[in-house]
Design a protein around this motif. Structure first.
Motif, PDB file in Angstrom:
ATOM      1  N   UNK A 143      10.847 -35.079 -20.439  1.00 35.05           N
ATOM      2  CA  UNK A 143       9.400 -35.899 -20.939  1.00 35.05           C
ATOM      3  C   UNK A 143       9.895 -37.281 -20.963  1.00 35.05           C
ATOM      4  N   UNK A 144      10.726 -37.588 -21.250  1.00 40.59           N
ATOM      5  CA  UNK A 144      11.003 -39.227 -21.101  1.00 40.59           C
ATOM      6  C   UNK A 144      10.869 -39.735 -19.674  1.00 40.59           C
ATOM      7  N   UNK A 145      11.338 -39.117 -18.576  1.00 37.71           N
ATOM      8  CA  UNK A 145      11.458 -39.739 -17.410  1.00 37.71           C
ATOM      9  C   UNK A 145      10.175 -39.473 -16.774  1.00 37.71           C
ATOM     10  N   UNK A 146       9.387 -38.495 -17.056  1.00 36.39           N
ATOM     11  CA  UNK A 146       7.884 -38.526 -16.576  1.00 36.39           C
ATOM     12  C   UNK A 146       7.207 -39.661 -17.263  1.00 36.39           C
ATOM     13  N   UNK A 147       7.455 -39.991 -18.365  1.00 34.55           N
ATOM     14  CA  UNK A 147       6.612 -41.058 -19.422  1.00 34.55           C
ATOM     15  C   UNK A 147       7.304 -42.320 -18.819  1.00 34.55           C
ATOM     16  N   UNK A 148       8.169 -42.738 -18.602  1.00 34.07           N
ATOM     17  CA  UNK A 148       8.859 -44.137 -18.247  1.00 34.07           C
ATOM     18  C   UNK A 148       8.295 -44.744 -16.781  1.00 34.07           C
ATOM     19  N   UNK A 149       7.938 -46.051 -16.889  1.00 34.85           N
ATOM     20  CA  UNK A 149       7.205 -46.802 -16.008  1.00 34.85           C
ATOM     21  C   UNK A 149       8.560 -47.390 -15.060  1.00 34.85           C
ATOM     22  N   UNK A 150       9.696 -47.036 -15.577  1.00 35.26           N
ATOM     23  CA  UNK A 150      10.684 -47.459 -14.382  1.00 35.26           C
ATOM     24  C   UNK A 150      10.849 -46.907 -13.329  1.00 35.26           C
ATOM     25  N   UNK A 151      11.375 -47.425 -12.288  1.00 39.07           N
ATOM     26  CA  UNK A 151      11.532 -46.804 -11.199  1.00 39.07           C
ATOM     27  C   UNK A 151      12.956 -45.916 -11.148  1.00 39.07           C
ATOM     28  N   UNK A 152      12.881 -44.680 -10.651  1.00 39.54           N
ATOM     29  CA  UNK A 152      14.022 -43.716 -10.760  1.00 39.54           C
ATOM     30  C   UNK A 152      14.707 -43.272  -9.477  1.00 39.54           C
ATOM     31  N   UNK A 153      15.930 -43.314  -9.290  1.00 42.68           N
ATOM     32  CA  UNK A 153      16.766 -42.448  -8.041  1.00 42.68           C
ATOM     33  C   UNK A 153      17.625 -41.376  -8.934  1.00 42.68           C
ATOM     34  N   UNK A 154      17.491 -40.075  -8.731  1.00 44.73           N
ATOM     35  CA  UNK A 154      18.245 -39.067  -9.398  1.00 44.73           C
ATOM     36  C   UNK A 154      18.595 -38.041  -8.525  1.00 44.73           C
ATOM     37  N   UNK A 155      19.800 -37.400  -9.105  1.00 47.04           N
ATOM     38  CA  UNK A 155      20.209 -36.241  -8.407  1.00 47.04           C
ATOM     39  C   UNK A 155      20.064 -35.207  -9.517  1.00 47.04           C
ATOM     40  N   UNK A 156      19.500 -34.025  -9.102  1.00 45.11           N
ATOM     41  CA  UNK A 156      19.676 -32.725 -10.282  1.00 45.11           C
ATOM     42  C   UNK A 156      19.426 -31.386  -9.539  1.00 45.11           C
ATOM     43  N   UNK A 157      20.353 -30.382  -9.978  1.00 46.02           N
ATOM     44  CA  UNK A 157      20.039 -28.868  -9.494  1.00 46.02           C
ATOM     45  C   UNK A 157      19.120 -28.233 -10.248  1.00 46.02           C
ATOM     46  N   UNK A 158      18.532 -28.729 -11.280  1.00 47.87           N
ATOM     47  CA  UNK A 158      17.555 -28.162 -11.994  1.00 47.87           C
ATOM     48  C   UNK A 158      16.100 -28.263 -11.500  1.00 47.87           C
ATOM     49  N   UNK A 159      15.774 -27.199 -10.964  1.00 50.26           N
ATOM     50  CA  UNK A 159      14.523 -27.060 -10.248  1.00 50.26           C
ATOM     51  C   UNK A 159      13.393 -27.712 -11.031  1.00 50.26           C
ATOM     52  N   UNK A 160      13.349 -27.021 -12.246  1.00 53.29           N
ATOM     53  CA  UNK A 160      11.937 -27.686 -12.777  1.00 53.29           C
ATOM     54  C   UNK A 160      12.021 -29.171 -13.090  1.00 53.29           C
ATOM     55  N   UNK A 161      13.079 -29.731 -13.472  1.00 55.04           N
ATOM     56  CA  UNK A 161      13.442 -30.955 -13.720  1.00 55.04           C
ATOM     57  C   UNK A 161      12.978 -31.780 -12.445  1.00 55.04           C
ATOM     58  N   UNK A 162      13.464 -31.509 -11.379  1.00 53.77           N
ATOM     59  CA  UNK A 162      13.082 -32.055 -10.062  1.00 53.77           C
ATOM     60  C   UNK A 162      11.778 -31.987  -9.784  1.00 53.77           C
TER      61      UNK A 162
END
Length: 536
Positions: A478-497
Motif C-alpha cells: 500500500x505504501x508503494x502504491x501511495x508514494x509519489x517517488x519513482x521506483x525500480x524494484x524486483x519481486x517474485x510476489x505476483x500480486x505485489x508486482x
C-alpha cells in the motif's frame, strides 16, 4: 486423511493455540496464515510428528504417506540430485538400493532370488520403473536443467537446492503434502509451475505461505491462527480476508447496539428506581440489563506497520538515464548493453531469469559496482534510496536500533527516530534491541525505517518482501502504491508486482525488453508471443 483432536501447544506459560480440532481431506489445499510468531511452522511440525503437542493428538489414515518440504539445504550434500528427489519416497528408495545390492552379489543364492522377486513386486506396485523419469520431470518443471540431475547436491546453488527439496516433497504422489514457504527463493516460472501442479494435485495439501497471489490461486481453505485459536474458512485468501473483516465489523456493530441499549436502561433505572409508580418497570429493566453481555473482542496478534515514503522534494524532469551498461560477473555477462530512461511517475518492475543481473544493476546504480561499459546519470533533483536483498552488512555494529539510526543520520532528537521505529512496530523497549538479535523480518523493517528517514524521491528495492509477514507485505504494498517517488524494484510476489508496477523491464542475455504495462498484461503478451513462435 490427516487431522487433529484437541491439540493444544504451549511453551511455558505462553499458549499458541488450544483445543484445535481440524480435519484435512483429499482434493483440498489448506493455506495456514497468521502473524509472525503465531505458530504456523510449529503447527506443521505437530502434523509431521516433529513436535509433540502439549495436549491432544494427530491422526492419519493408515498406510498413507507424507511428503514434507525439508528446510535443511545441506542435508543431502553428498547425494546425487536425482537420488535426493527419489528419497522423497523412502520406501521406494530403500527397495531400489536393496535390489542394487542383491544383483551385484557375486554369490547370488536361491534365497536372494526369492527376496529379489518380492522386492520387484513391491517396486512395480510403487511405480518404481517410472521413478527416475518422474523425478527428472519434476526437476525440469521447477527449472533444474538435465545437466544437473546427476551431480551432487553440494554443487548446486542455494536456490537450486530449494527446488530439488521441493521436487523431493512432491515426488511419488504423497497422500498428504506439507509445504512450509514453498515459493521462497523460487523464480516466477517455478512458482507458476508449482501453482499448476498443486491445482491439479488430487490429494491433500497443507501450506504456509506469505504470497497472497499464490494462496488465492491454490487454496480451497484457509486456516487462520489468531486469538489463540485456529479457525478454518472455506475459500481462498481474499475470501478469508473479506469474511474475517465482515465478522469483526458485525461484532463491533452488535456491541455498539448493546452499549446503546445498556445506556438507555441505566438511564431509566437511575431516573425511576425511587419512583413508586415506576419501580416495577425499573426492576424489570434491571433484570434485562443483567442479561445483556457484550461479545468479547480479543486483541488480534496481527500488527500492521505504517510504511510511507514521502519525498522531501519532487523530482524534476531528469530522473535516471542508463546508456549501454554491460557487466560481467564471475565470467558470465549478466548485463549486455542495457539502456533505458526513467520518466516521471514510473514504477518499474525488473523481471528476467537471471537474479544476479538485476541485483548487479542495482549495485551499479547505487555506486557499489563499476560497469565494464556504458554510463548512467541521475538528475540533479534526485535523492535515491536503496533497500538491498542482502542486508547483513548493515547490522554488524554493536548498537541498539535507535542508536544505529541516530548515528547514521546524525539525528540528535531521539523522539524523531522513535516515531519512525514505532511505525515499524518497534515500540517501547523494542526500539532498544541490539542489532545482533534481530530476526530477518525485524531487519527488513529497520531497512524500511532507514529508507523513510532518507525521504527519497527515487527508490530501488531488491526483493523487498523477503522475510516479511503478510501484514508487513500488505503495508509495504500500500505504501508503494501511495508514494509519489519513482521506483525500480524486483519481486517474485505476483500480486505485489501487479498492483505496484506500471512498467516492466525484462533483462535478457541480449539486452532488455521494455513494456509500459501492468505485470498481468506483460504475462499475457509473452504467452501470446510464445504461442505465435510455437506455431511456426
Amino acid at each position: 486423511m490427516i487431522g487433529t483432536n484437541g491439540v493444544t501447544v504451549r511453551f511455558g506459560k505462553r499458549v499458541l493455540y488450544e483445543d484445535v480440532n481440524v480435519k484435512f481431506t483429499p482434493g483440498n489445499c489448506y493455506g495456514i496464515i497468521g502473524a509472525n510468531g503465531a505458530g504456523k511452522s510449529t503447527f506443521l511440525k505437530v502434523l509431521t510428528g516433529d513436535l509433540e503437542p502439549s495436549e491432544g493428538e494427530v491422526y492419519m489414515t493408515k498406510n498413507e504417506r507424507l511428503g514434507v518440504l525439508k528446510q535443511d539445504h545441506y542435508l543431502y550434500d553428498d547425494v546425487e540430485v536425482l537420488d535426493t528427489v527419489i528419497r522423497g519416497n523412502e520406501r521406494l528408495y530403500k527397495i531400489m538400493k536393496e535390489k542394487e545390492a542383491l544383483y551385484t552379489k557375486p554369490d547370488f543364492s536361491d534365497e536372494d532370488g526369492i527376496k529379489a522377486g518380492e522386492l520387484e513386486a513391491e517396486f512395480a506396485e510403487l511405480n518404481g520403473w517410472m521413478a527416475e523419469t518422474d523425478a527428472s520431470q519434476l526437476l525440469t518443471g521447477l527449472g533444474i536443467d538435465t545437466q544437473y540431475h546427476n551431480v551432487l547436491m553440494r554443487e548446486l546453488t542455494g536456490p537450486q537446492k530449494v527446488k530439488v527439496l521441493l521436487a523431493q516433497a512432491l515426488f511419488g504422489n504423497p497422500d498428504v503434502l506439507i509445504l512450509d514457504e514453498p515459493t521462497n527463493h523460487l523464480d516466477m516460472a517455478a512458482i507458476n509451475w508449482l501453482e499448476e501442479f498443486l491445482i491439479n494435485f488430487e490429494n491433500t495439501v497443507i501450506v504456509v505461505s506469505h504470497d497472497r497471489y499464490f494462496l488465492n490461486k491454490v487454496c480451497t481453505h484457509i486456516l487462520d491462527i489468531d486469538y489463540g485459536k485456529i479457525n478454518m474458512y472455506v475459500g481462498n485468501y481474499d475470501f478469508w480476508y473479506e469474511s474475517s473483516q465482515l465478522a469483526l465489523k458485525q461484532m463491533k456493530e452488535a456491541n455498539k447496539k448493546k452499549e446503546e441499549k445498556i445506556k438507555e436502561l441505566e438511564e431509566f433505572i437511575r431516573r425511576f428506581s425511587a419512583n413508586a409508580s415506576k419501580s416495577k418497570q425499573a426492576t424489570s429493566r434491571k433484570k434485562t440489563l443483567e442479561k445483556i453481555e457484550l461479545d468479547e473482542i480479543k486483541p488480534s496478534t496481527r500488527r500492521y506497520p505504517f510504511i510511507d515514503f514521502k519525498p522531501e522534494r519532487e523530482a524534476g524532469k531528469e530522473i535516471l538515464t542508463v546508456e549501454n551498461l554491460s557487466k560481467t560477473v564471475d565470467g558470465e555477462k549478466v548485463l549486455n548493453n542495457v539502456s533505458f530512461k526513467v520518466l516521471k511517475g514510473d514504477k518499474i518492475a525488473l523481471v528476467g531469469k537471471n537474479g544476479i543481473a538485476k541485483t548487479t544493476l542495482f549495485k551499479i546504480l547505487m555506486g557499489q559496482l563499476e560497469p565494464d561499459e556504458g554510463t548512467f546519470s541521475f538528475g540533479q533533483t534526485i535523492t535515491p534510496s536503496y533497500v538491498p536483498q542482502e542486508n547483513e552488512e548493515y547490522f554488524k555494529q554493536n548498537k541498539s536500533i535507535t542508536q544505529w539510526l541516530q548515528d547514521d543520520y546524525s539525528i540528535t532528537d531521539e523522539t524523531v527516530v522513535r516515531s519512525f521505529l514505532g511505525r515499524m512496530l518497534f515500540s517501547g523497549d523494542e526500539a532498544l534491541k541490539n542489532l545482533s538479535v534481530l530476526s530477518g523480518g525485524e531487519k527488513a523493517r529497520c531497512m524500511f525505517a532507514r529508507a523513510m528517514l532518507e525521504a527519497p524521491n527515487f527508490i530501488c528495492l531488491d526483493e523487498p518482501t523477503n522475510h516479511l509477514d503478510l501484514e508487513s507485505i500488505t503495508a509495504l504494498n500500500e505504501g508503494l502504491i501511495r508514494t509519489n517517488a519513482e521506483l525500480i524494484f524486483v519481486s517474485h510476489d505476483h500480486q505485489f508486482v501487479q498492483t505496484v508496477a506500471n512498467r516492466i523491464i525484462e533483462i535478457t542475455d541480449e539486452g532488455i525488453i521494455d513494456k509500459r504495462c501492468t505485470y498481468d498484461e506483460y504475462l499475457e503478451q509473452n504467452e501470446e508471443l510464445m504461442k505465435t513462435e510455437t506455431s511456426f
